[in-house]
Design a protein around this motif. Structure first.
Motif, PDB file in Angstrom:
ATOM      1  N   UNK A   1       0.834  -1.190   0.000  1.00  0.00           N
ATOM      2  CA  UNK A   1       0.000   0.000   0.000  1.00  0.00           C
ATOM      3  C   UNK A   1       0.872   1.245   0.000  1.00  0.00           C
ATOM      4  N   UNK A   2       0.232   2.416  -0.002  1.00  0.00           N
ATOM      5  CA  UNK A   2       0.965   3.670   0.096  1.00  0.00           C
ATOM      6  C   UNK A   2       1.098   4.021   1.563  1.00  0.00           C
TER       7      UNK A   2
ATOM      8  N   UNK B   1       4.952 -10.744   9.189  1.00  0.00           N
ATOM      9  CA  UNK B   1       5.785 -11.353   8.162  1.00  0.00           C
ATOM     10  C   UNK B   1       5.439 -10.759   6.802  1.00  0.00           C
ATOM     11  N   UNK B   2       6.436 -10.300   6.080  1.00  0.00           N
ATOM     12  CA  UNK B   2       6.229  -9.712   4.767  1.00  0.00           C
ATOM     13  C   UNK B   2       6.114  -8.208   4.753  1.00  0.00           C
ATOM     14  N   UNK B   3       5.848  -7.602   5.904  1.00  0.00           N
ATOM     15  CA  UNK B   3       5.836  -6.133   5.975  1.00  0.00           C
ATOM     16  C   UNK B   3       7.227  -5.599   5.650  1.00  0.00           C
ATOM     17  N   UNK B   4       7.270  -4.400   5.078  1.00  0.00           N
ATOM     18  CA  UNK B   4       8.549  -3.778   4.776  1.00  0.00           C
ATOM     19  C   UNK B   4       8.704  -2.482   5.564  1.00  0.00           C
TER      20      UNK B   4
ATOM     21  N   UNK C   1      14.777  11.263  11.971  1.00  0.00           N
ATOM     22  CA  UNK C   1      14.728  10.096  11.085  1.00  0.00           C
ATOM     23  C   UNK C   1      13.260   9.862  10.726  1.00  0.00           C
ATOM     24  N   UNK C   2      13.005   9.528   9.480  1.00  0.00           N
ATOM     25  CA  UNK C   2      11.650   9.187   9.043  1.00  0.00           C
ATOM     26  C   UNK C   2      11.560   7.683   8.798  1.00  0.00           C
ATOM     27  N   UNK C   3      10.355   7.136   8.973  1.00  0.00           N
ATOM     28  CA  UNK C   3      10.137   5.722   8.662  1.00  0.00           C
ATOM     29  C   UNK C   3       8.709   5.495   8.216  1.00  0.00           C
ATOM     30  N   UNK C   4       8.513   4.404   7.519  1.00  0.00           N
ATOM     31  CA  UNK C   4       7.187   3.961   7.119  1.00  0.00           C
ATOM     32  C   UNK C   4       7.143   2.455   7.162  1.00  0.00           C
ATOM     33  N   UNK C   5       5.952   1.916   7.332  1.00  0.00           N
ATOM     34  CA  UNK C   5       5.740   0.473   7.266  1.00  0.00           C
ATOM     35  C   UNK C   5       4.797   0.191   6.091  1.00  0.00           C
ATOM     36  N   UNK C   6       5.295  -0.581   5.131  1.00  0.00           N
ATOM     37  CA  UNK C   6       4.488  -0.998   4.001  1.00  0.00           C
ATOM     38  C   UNK C   6       3.979  -2.393   4.299  1.00  0.00           C
ATOM     39  N   UNK C   7       2.651  -2.488   4.475  1.00  0.00           N
ATOM     40  CA  UNK C   7       2.046  -3.739   4.911  1.00  0.00           C
ATOM     41  C   UNK C   7       1.949  -4.742   3.756  1.00  0.00           C
ATOM     42  N   UNK C   8       2.225  -5.984   4.058  1.00  0.00           N
ATOM     43  CA  UNK C   8       2.137  -7.038   3.056  1.00  0.00           C
ATOM     44  C   UNK C   8       0.675  -7.269   2.677  1.00  0.00           C
ATOM     45  N   UNK C   9       0.470  -7.687   1.455  1.00  0.00           N
ATOM     46  CA  UNK C   9      -0.877  -8.061   1.023  1.00  0.00           C
ATOM     47  C   UNK C   9      -1.638  -6.917   0.389  1.00  0.00           C
TER      48      UNK C   9
END
Length: 200
Positions: free
Chosen positions: A2-3, A21-24, A192-200
Motif C-alpha cells: 500500500x501507500x 511477516x512480509x511487511x517492509x 529520522x523518518x520511517x514507514x511500514x508498508x504492509x504485506x498483502x
C-alpha cells in the motif's frame, strides 16, 4: 504494497512498531548524515532478538546491504535488506548511553542516549536496559584501521532522502532511534523518518 504514511522520529528519541511477516520497514534519512539505531525482537518470544554476531558471521562481512539477511540470536532470518540507497551501515557498536556520553564525551547531563530512548519505546513490551542488544546502526559510518584495529566513527555517508528497506521475515517488534551521539551524526542532531508498508 500500500501507500504508507511516513512517520517522523524527532532528534534524540525513538519509536517502536509491530511488523507482520512480509511487511517492509523503510527507514529514511531526511536531512542527511543522521544515524538510526534499529533493534528487533520476535513477537512470538521476545527473548529472540536481532543479532549482530550471527548476521556478520553468516554474511562473512562487516557491511551489510541489499540482498543480505539479518539473523536472530537463534540463527533465524529476521529481516532481508531489499533496497539500500546508502550502502554503508554499522553492526558492531552498541547504542549510545549515559555512560557513553560520560566516558567518551565527558558529559554530566545524564542524557538517555539511544539505549535509554529504545528502552522507553520498548517499555510496553517489557524490554529493559539489559536486554538492548548491539543495534543495526542504519547509516552509521564506522571505519577500522587494518593494521591496529582502531575504530573511528566518521560522519555518515547518507545524503538527504537516502533510505533502506527491510522485509520482515517473522512477526517482529522493532524500535528505531534518531541517534543522540554527536560523532554519529556529524554533531548536528536531526530526525529520522520511517514507514511500514504492509504485506498483502
Amino acid at each position: 504494497m500500500n501507500n504508507p504514511t511516513m512517520h517522523r522520529i524527532p532528534p534524540c528519541s525513538a519509536r517502536a512498531v509491530e511488523l507482520e511477516t512480509g511487511d517492509e520497514l523503510v527507514i529514511v534519512d531526511p536531512e542527511g548524515q543522521q544515524v538510526s539505531d534499529l533493534v528487533a525482537f520476535s513477537r512470538d518470544d521476545l527473548a529472540e532478538y536481532l543479532s549482530s554476531g550471527r548476521s556478520i558471521d553468516y554474511a562473512a562481512k562487516l557491511w551489510l546491504s541489499t540482498g543480505d539477511l539479518l539473523y536472530s540470536n537463534r540463527s533465524r532470518p529476521m529481516f532481508e535488506i531489499v533496497d539500500d540507497t546508502c550502502g554503508r551501515h554499522d553492526f558492531t557498536l552498541t547504542p549510545c548511553s549515559k555512560d557513553t556520553f560520560s566516558i567518551i564525551y565527558g558529559e554530566t547531563e545524564n542524557r538517555p542516549g539511544c539505549e535509554g530512548n529504545l528502552v522507553s519505546a520498548l517499555e510496553p513490551y517489557g524490554i529493559t536496559t539489559d536486554r538492548i542488544p548491539i543495534a543495526f546502526n542504519v547509516f552509521m559510518h564506522v571505519a577500522f584501521d587494518p593494521d591496529t584495529g582502531a575504530v573511528a566513527v566518521k560522519p555518515p555517508l547518507s545524503k538527504p532522502g537516502d533510505r533502506i528497506r527491510l522485509r520482515a521475515l517473522m512477526p517482529l517488534v522493532a524500535a528505531m532511534t534518531a541517534c543522540s551521539a554527536g560523532q554519529s551524526n556529524n554533531f548536528r542532531y536531526k530526525p529520522i523518518d520511517f514507514a511500514v508498508e504492509r504485506a498483502g
